[in-house]
Design a protein around this motif. Structure first.
Motif, PDB file in Angstrom:
ATOM      1  N   ASP A   1       0.825  -1.198   0.000  1.00 25.73           N
ATOM      2  CA  ASP A   1       0.000   0.000   0.000  1.00 25.73           C
ATOM      3  C   ASP A   1       0.864   1.254   0.000  1.00 25.73           C
ATOM      4  O   ASP A   1       1.924   1.302   0.627  1.00 25.73           O
ATOM      5  CB  ASP A   1      -0.906   0.022   1.232  1.00 25.73           C
ATOM      6  CG  ASP A   1      -1.942  -1.084   1.216  1.00 25.73           C
ATOM      7  OD1 ASP A   1      -2.290  -1.540   0.110  1.00 25.73           O
ATOM      8  OD2 ASP A   1      -2.391  -1.501   2.307  1.00 25.73           O
TER       9      ASP A   1
ATOM     10  N   ASN B   1      -6.519   6.805   1.999  1.00 25.22           N
ATOM     11  CA  ASN B   1      -5.315   7.325   2.657  1.00 25.22           C
ATOM     12  C   ASN B   1      -5.680   8.009   3.967  1.00 25.22           C
ATOM     13  O   ASN B   1      -6.669   7.634   4.607  1.00 25.22           O
ATOM     14  CB  ASN B   1      -4.539   8.243   1.708  1.00 25.22           C
ATOM     15  CG  ASN B   1      -5.316   9.466   1.269  1.00 25.22           C
ATOM     16  OD1 ASN B   1      -6.363   9.801   1.820  1.00 25.22           O
ATOM     17  ND2 ASN B   1      -4.812  10.152   0.248  1.00 25.22           N
ATOM     18  N   ASP B   2      -4.924   9.000   4.377  1.00 30.70           N
ATOM     19  CA  ASP B   2      -5.135   9.625   5.680  1.00 30.70           C
ATOM     20  C   ASP B   2      -6.359  10.524   5.738  1.00 30.70           C
ATOM     21  O   ASP B   2      -6.882  10.808   6.819  1.00 30.70           O
ATOM     22  CB  ASP B   2      -3.888  10.406   6.115  1.00 30.70           C
ATOM     23  CG  ASP B   2      -3.329  11.300   5.023  1.00 30.70           C
ATOM     24  OD1 ASP B   2      -3.698  11.127   3.846  1.00 30.70           O
ATOM     25  OD2 ASP B   2      -2.485  12.164   5.336  1.00 30.70           O
TER      26      ASP B   2
ATOM     27  N   SER C   1     -11.490   8.055   1.852  1.00 36.82           N
ATOM     28  CA  SER C   1     -11.763   6.625   1.811  1.00 36.82           C
ATOM     29  C   SER C   1     -12.922   6.360   0.862  1.00 36.82           C
ATOM     30  O   SER C   1     -13.917   7.100   0.878  1.00 36.82           O
ATOM     31  CB  SER C   1     -12.125   6.099   3.202  1.00 36.82           C
ATOM     32  OG  SER C   1     -12.517   4.738   3.122  1.00 36.82           O
TER      33      SER C   1
ATOM     34  N   ARG D   1       2.882   0.552   6.596  1.00 40.40           N
ATOM     35  CA  ARG D   1       2.294   1.261   5.457  1.00 40.40           C
ATOM     36  C   ARG D   1       0.982   1.964   5.854  1.00 40.40           C
ATOM     37  O   ARG D   1      -0.068   1.778   5.231  1.00 40.40           O
ATOM     38  CB  ARG D   1       2.050   0.306   4.283  1.00 40.40           C
ATOM     39  CG  ARG D   1       3.320  -0.244   3.662  1.00 40.40           C
ATOM     40  CD  ARG D   1       4.120   0.851   2.937  1.00 40.40           C
ATOM     41  NE  ARG D   1       5.323   0.320   2.316  1.00 40.40           N
ATOM     42  CZ  ARG D   1       5.375  -0.126   1.068  1.00 40.40           C
ATOM     43  NH1 ARG D   1       4.280  -0.086   0.321  1.00 40.40           N
ATOM     44  NH2 ARG D   1       6.492  -0.602   0.579  1.00 40.40           N
ATOM     45  N   LYS D   2       1.099   2.811   6.863  1.00 36.64           N
ATOM     46  CA  LYS D   2      -0.064   3.612   7.249  1.00 36.64           C
ATOM     47  C   LYS D   2       0.409   4.925   7.860  1.00 36.64           C
ATOM     48  O   LYS D   2       1.573   5.065   8.277  1.00 36.64           O
ATOM     49  CB  LYS D   2      -0.943   2.848   8.240  1.00 36.64           C
ATOM     50  CG  LYS D   2      -0.348   2.705   9.633  1.00 36.64           C
ATOM     51  CD  LYS D   2      -1.359   2.058  10.584  1.00 36.64           C
ATOM     52  CE  LYS D   2      -0.840   2.075  12.025  1.00 36.64           C
ATOM     53  NZ  LYS D   2      -1.847   1.534  12.983  1.00 36.64           N
ATOM     54  N   TRP D   3      -0.499   5.883   7.914  1.00 41.96           N
ATOM     55  CA  TRP D   3      -0.200   7.187   8.493  1.00 41.96           C
ATOM     56  C   TRP D   3      -0.375   7.130  10.004  1.00 41.96           C
ATOM     57  O   TRP D   3      -1.459   6.852  10.505  1.00 41.96           O
ATOM     58  CB  TRP D   3      -1.115   8.251   7.898  1.00 41.96           C
ATOM     59  CG  TRP D   3      -0.800   8.569   6.474  1.00 41.96           C
ATOM     60  CD1 TRP D   3      -1.401   8.063   5.367  1.00 41.96           C
ATOM     61  CD2 TRP D   3       0.219   9.457   6.012  1.00 41.96           C
ATOM     62  NE1 TRP D   3      -0.818   8.571   4.233  1.00 41.96           N
ATOM     63  CE2 TRP D   3       0.171   9.445   4.598  1.00 41.96           C
ATOM     64  CE3 TRP D   3       1.162  10.278   6.645  1.00 41.96           C
ATOM     65  CZ2 TRP D   3       1.041  10.199   3.812  1.00 41.96           C
ATOM     66  CZ3 TRP D   3       2.018  11.039   5.879  1.00 41.96           C
ATOM     67  CH2 TRP D   3       1.963  10.997   4.479  1.00 41.96           C
TER      68      TRP D   3
END
Length: 522
Positions: free
Chosen positions: A262, A440-441, A444, A489-491
């Motif tokens: 991602d 993403n942050d 959605s 793989r994330k904020w």
């Protein structure tokens, strides 16, 4: 005044008027203004304007006393892919290119590619049979006077074709970045009529069984060149007639590895309003969360400017989302170069300056794609546009895609939107028109609590946008900040925004250093 001075002035006047005389005497204008007599020639551009929808008998009066036109044959009977009994000629004049089809019947084979011909057209009929043509041309009406070894050809978008069909019909064109629709099945060939989508517009590709490429398998995505004609069987649709196998280029994206993960790349900053003119000076900063070789795994960045007058779909939501093209969206193909995990890289105008004209050159940064978009347009999507990221008004933004071929249904892997709060140019929930969002942050495709679908920007909770910065036109680099976990793989901390004021002397390091840059953690 002395005699010598008078003679000098006469000579100077002669020198100044001589080029004007030569230009007028050699042109294909309707009238010879030097001699005061009608010219025997009419330009194809003027000839096309005579037709207003109904068949026209081209009398001397209709032709303003002209009786001939000229052109270079661009159709190739030997190629096996030309409308039956038709040859097509185009005529180049300073800054202009126009063409016309000639209905000649069985003598079409007498005229080859590149023949420069004079055509007697008085008392012939001007008709539209899908495309505009002159009917009833006989061998006695055509005189071959030379041969051309090269031909003008224009790169155009579907948007430009449908905005100015009379300008492009019966000329050689090339369309870059077309997607075959519906998706071709295995073994499907070009024989017959195939549909291609470019931006928000559909073009037909016509291939006769006699063409050497009629048995060529249809790829998903192509660049195609050929003669542009109105489709004879579908009113309002334009068709491209390729002439040779080499006129069709397979540009389908390679299969993307499943282990890419991602958000392999993320947006981290942008300069939408450099000091002075924006054209070819706007740029976008991204950062890599994985090692990427763009020649193996291509990406694309698409920008949008939804100013009320921008075509197509002016003042309304985009007809094909990020793939709308025209003045609405513009694409940068990332197909060369490499970036290592943790590195910043850039996409934007070819000037590569930090804050507009006469500012610091930043060529030492990692530019994956830089193009003169203000004059040449985008990579297969988007017309020439001096302002691809808006400075005020309606929302604007940028989206990142895996691969270089996108359509209305393509979903980005990252997205940043900024600008005003209006929605009239960004979303039509009834007809499902808008800009699709990444997961993403801030966005959605599904409501994170209810699970309801919200695939577009300005729908449901997808309302986040960075405001325009004021004052305008001073040069601001918007740093997006945030903290991204490259392992998960994330904020960890969503992106925000900080307007870093630039000067003409700012250094490249200001873009990649400081407390407001996007941070990465393991």
């Amino acid at each position: 005044m002395n005699k010598k001075l008078i003679q000098m002035k006469k000579k100077l006047l002669y020198i100044l008027l001589l080029p004007v005389y030569l230009l007028l005497s050699q042109s294909c204008e309707k009238r010879d203004f030097i001699n005061g007599t009608p010219s025997p020639y009419i330009a194809i551009e003027d000839l096309r304007q005579i037709h207003k929808g109904d068949d026209v008998q081209m009398t001397a009066e209709k032709l303003s006393e002209a009786h001939m036109t000229t052109g270079v044959v661009i159709s190739d009977y030997e190629s096996g892919n030309s409308p039956e009994g038709v040859i097509v000629v185009q005529q180049a004049r300073p800054g202009k290119l126009h063409g016309i089809a000639l209905k000649v019947g069985s003598i079409a084979s007498n005229y080859g590619l590149g023949d420069s011909i004079l055509i007697r057209i008085q008392d012939k009929q001007l008709k539209r049979q899908g495309f505009l043509l002159i009917d009833g041309i006989n061998a006695s009406d055509i005189e071959v006077v030379g041969r051309a070894s090269s031909f003008y050809r224009r790169n155009v978008t579907g948007s430009a074709i449908y905005q100015r069909p009379n300008e492009y019909e019966s000329t050689l064109v090339k369309v870059v970045g077309g997607e075959m629709f519906p998706r071709p099945e295995a073994g499907q060939t070009f024989n017959g009529v195939k549909r291609m989508v470019n931006g928000a517009d559909t073009l037909n590709i016509r291939t006769l069984a006699s063409a050497p490429f009629s048995g060529m398998e249809v790829p998903r995505n192509i660049n195609v060149q050929g003669i542009l004609l109105g489709d004879p069987d579908k009113e309002g649709i334009m068709a491209i007639w390729p002439r040779y196998t080499t006129d069709i280029e397979d540009i389908s994206d390679p299969e993307i590895p499943g282990d890419l993960g991602d958000m392999p790349l993320i947006f981290t900053g942008y300069c939408a309003d450099p000091e002075g003119g924006d054209g070819n000076y706007e740029y976008i900063q991204l950062r890599a969360n994985a090692d990427i070789d763009f020649s193996e795994i291509p990406f694309s960045v698409v920008t949008t400017n939804n100013a009320g007058g921008n075509q197509p779909n002016a003042g309304a939501p985009p007809g094909a989302g990020w793939a709308t093209g025209g003045m609405r969206t513009l694409k940068f193909n990332l197909t060369e170069g490499t970036v290592r995990k943790g590195e910043f890289f850039y996409v934007g105008g070819h000037q590569k300056r930090i804050n507009g004209a006469n500012s610091t050159q930043i060529t030492e940064l990692n530019w994956i794609r830089a193009i003169p978009y203000a004059t040449s347009g985008g990579d297969g999507l988007g017309d020439a546009n001096a302002n691809i990221l808006a400075n005020s008004g309606h929302p604007s933004g940028m989206a990142l895609f895996v691969g270089t071929n996108i359509n209305e249904a393509s979903v980005p892997v990252d997205l940043v939107m900024f600008g005003g709060t209006g929605t009239v140019t960004t979303i039509d929930s009834v007809n499902n028109l808008g800009y699709r969002v990444a997961n993403n942050d801030h966005y959605s495709p599904f409501h994170r609590e209810t699970g309801d679908a919200q695939p577009f920007f300005s729908m449901g909770t997808n309302q986040y946008r960075i405001p325009h910065f004021l004052p305008a036109n001073i040069g601001i680099f918007v740093q997006l900040g945030g903290v991204f976990n490259t392992t998960l793989r994330k904020w960890e901390t969503p992106r925000g925004y900080n307007g870093h004021i630039l000067t003409k002397q700012s250094s490249a390091s200001e873009l990649e250093e400081g407390e407001f840059i996007t941070q990465q953690i393991e």
